[in-house]
Motif scaffolding. Sequence first.
Motif, PDB file in Angstrom:
ATOM      1  N   PRO A  70       0.854  -1.195   0.000  1.00  0.00           N
ATOM      2  CA  PRO A  70       0.000   0.000   0.000  1.00  0.00           C
ATOM      3  C   PRO A  70       0.890   1.246   0.000  1.00  0.00           C
ATOM      4  O   PRO A  70       1.876   1.311   0.721  1.00  0.00           O
ATOM      5  CB  PRO A  70      -0.781  -0.107   1.305  1.00  0.00           C
ATOM      6  N   TYR A  71       0.536   2.228  -0.811  1.00  0.00           N
ATOM      7  CA  TYR A  71       1.339   3.452  -0.908  1.00  0.00           C
ATOM      8  C   TYR A  71       1.046   4.424   0.231  1.00  0.00           C
ATOM      9  O   TYR A  71       1.710   5.423   0.384  1.00  0.00           O
ATOM     10  CB  TYR A  71       1.074   4.151  -2.245  1.00  0.00           C
ATOM     11  N   LEU A  84      -2.961   4.320   6.646  1.00  0.00           N
ATOM     12  CA  LEU A  84      -2.441   3.969   7.964  1.00  0.00           C
ATOM     13  C   LEU A  84      -1.676   5.136   8.562  1.00  0.00           C
ATOM     14  O   LEU A  84      -1.100   5.953   7.837  1.00  0.00           O
ATOM     15  CB  LEU A  84      -1.502   2.761   7.864  1.00  0.00           C
ATOM     16  N   GLU A  85      -1.651   5.194   9.889  1.00  0.00           N
ATOM     17  CA  GLU A  85      -0.794   6.162  10.556  1.00  0.00           C
ATOM     18  C   GLU A  85       0.636   5.844  10.139  1.00  0.00           C
ATOM     19  O   GLU A  85       1.014   4.685   9.977  1.00  0.00           O
ATOM     20  CB  GLU A  85      -0.987   6.043  12.078  1.00  0.00           C
ATOM     21  N   HIS A  86       1.442   6.876   9.923  1.00  0.00           N
ATOM     22  CA  HIS A  86       2.785   6.732   9.340  1.00  0.00           C
ATOM     23  C   HIS A  86       3.629   5.673  10.046  1.00  0.00           C
ATOM     24  O   HIS A  86       4.230   4.809   9.394  1.00  0.00           O
ATOM     25  CB  HIS A  86       3.480   8.096   9.363  1.00  0.00           C
ATOM     26  N   SER A  87       3.692   5.686  11.378  1.00  0.00           N
ATOM     27  CA  SER A  87       4.536   4.722  12.093  1.00  0.00           C
ATOM     28  C   SER A  87       4.011   3.299  11.957  1.00  0.00           C
ATOM     29  O   SER A  87       4.791   2.347  11.926  1.00  0.00           O
ATOM     30  CB  SER A  87       4.688   5.103  13.573  1.00  0.00           C
ATOM     31  N   ILE A 112      10.464  -3.153  -5.381  1.00  0.00           N
ATOM     32  CA  ILE A 112       9.331  -2.623  -4.634  1.00  0.00           C
ATOM     33  C   ILE A 112       8.704  -1.461  -5.393  1.00  0.00           C
ATOM     34  O   ILE A 112       9.359  -0.459  -5.643  1.00  0.00           O
ATOM     35  CB  ILE A 112       9.754  -2.098  -3.243  1.00  0.00           C
ATOM     36  N   SER A 113       7.423  -1.572  -5.738  1.00  0.00           N
ATOM     37  CA  SER A 113       6.692  -0.453  -6.334  1.00  0.00           C
ATOM     38  C   SER A 113       6.252   0.492  -5.228  1.00  0.00           C
ATOM     39  O   SER A 113       5.791   0.056  -4.171  1.00  0.00           O
ATOM     40  CB  SER A 113       5.448  -0.951  -7.079  1.00  0.00           C
ATOM     41  N   ILE A 114       6.388   1.808  -5.489  1.00  0.00           N
ATOM     42  CA  ILE A 114       6.007   2.808  -4.483  1.00  0.00           C
ATOM     43  C   ILE A 114       5.860   4.149  -5.187  1.00  0.00           C
ATOM     44  O   ILE A 114       6.320   4.326  -6.313  1.00  0.00           O
ATOM     45  CB  ILE A 114       7.050   2.862  -3.320  1.00  0.00           C
ATOM     46  N   ASP A 115       5.209   5.105  -4.532  1.00  0.00           N
ATOM     47  CA  ASP A 115       5.172   6.476  -5.058  1.00  0.00           C
ATOM     48  C   ASP A 115       5.835   7.395  -4.039  1.00  0.00           C
ATOM     49  O   ASP A 115       6.441   6.939  -3.069  1.00  0.00           O
ATOM     50  CB  ASP A 115       3.740   6.904  -5.420  1.00  0.00           C
ATOM     51  N   SER A 116       5.720   8.694  -4.237  1.00  0.00           N
ATOM     52  CA  SER A 116       6.437   9.635  -3.381  1.00  0.00           C
ATOM     53  C   SER A 116       5.785   9.838  -2.011  1.00  0.00           C
ATOM     54  O   SER A 116       6.378  10.464  -1.144  1.00  0.00           O
ATOM     55  CB  SER A 116       6.588  10.983  -4.083  1.00  0.00           C
ATOM     56  N   GLU A 160       5.561   7.036 -10.630  1.00  0.00           N
ATOM     57  CA  GLU A 160       5.769   6.060  -9.572  1.00  0.00           C
ATOM     58  C   GLU A 160       7.161   5.510  -9.776  1.00  0.00           C
ATOM     59  O   GLU A 160       7.807   5.772 -10.781  1.00  0.00           O
ATOM     60  CB  GLU A 160       4.712   4.960  -9.633  1.00  0.00           C
ATOM     61  N   LYS A 161       7.627   4.730  -8.811  1.00  0.00           N
ATOM     62  CA  LYS A 161       8.980   4.200  -8.933  1.00  0.00           C
ATOM     63  C   LYS A 161       9.038   2.769  -8.463  1.00  0.00           C
ATOM     64  O   LYS A 161       8.133   2.280  -7.793  1.00  0.00           O
ATOM     65  CB  LYS A 161       9.969   5.054  -8.161  1.00  0.00           C
TER      66      LYS A 161
END
Length: 186
Positions: A70-71, A84-87, A112-116, A160-161
Motif C-alpha cells: 500500500p502506498y 495507515l498512521e505513518h509509524s 518494490i513499487s512505491i510512489d512519493s 511512480e517508482k
Amino acid sequence: MEKRGKLELTWVGKYQDEKLEPRILIEDITKSYGDSDTENMLIHGDNLLALKALENDYVGKIKCVYIDPPYNTGNAFEHYDDDLEHSIWLDMLYKRIQIIHSLLSEEGSLWISIDSTEGHYLKVMCDEIFGRSNFVSDITYEKSNVTGLGQGGAIFNTGEKILVYKKLVDCLEKCLIYGHIRRFAD
C-alpha cells in the motif's frame, strides 16, 4: 525506543517484536495452475504469515521478490487499508522486508513499487536493512492515466517508482545490473 548508535529511521514501536505462531503452507489444488513440477508458488493469505511460513524452508534460497505494498495515500480499497498512521505503515513494511531479506539468496533481489507518499522513507528503511551499497536503482516511470499539470496549474505527481535492492552486490555485478536496466528501458 532503543538507541543503536547509527544513522537510522526510527518510529514508535520499531523494536517491539510481534509474536507470531509458526505456520505451514497447505496446497489448495483448486487454485493450482500450470506445471506442477516447478517450485513456483502463489500464496493466498496474510503476507506476514505467509513470509513467516516460507522461513521454514526458504531462508537464503529466493532469487527475486516483487512487492507492491500500500502506498499509504489515504485512498480506500476493497482488500486493504491505504490510510495507515505513518509509524504503523513503517512498522508493517519493516517486518516484511526484514523477512524478505533473510529469504533472499546471495544473488537475490527485491523490487518494490512505491510512489512519493512514503517512497523516501521506504528507501531509507531498505538502506538500513540491505545496506546502502546494495541499492541498485530507483526506476521511475510515468503513470499512464494522469497528465502533468492539474486544474489551475497545480503540479502533482505523475510518476511512480520501483526501488531495486540486491542481497549482496559487488562493483562488477552492479555495473552489469545497470547495463541490463538501461537495455530494458530502451
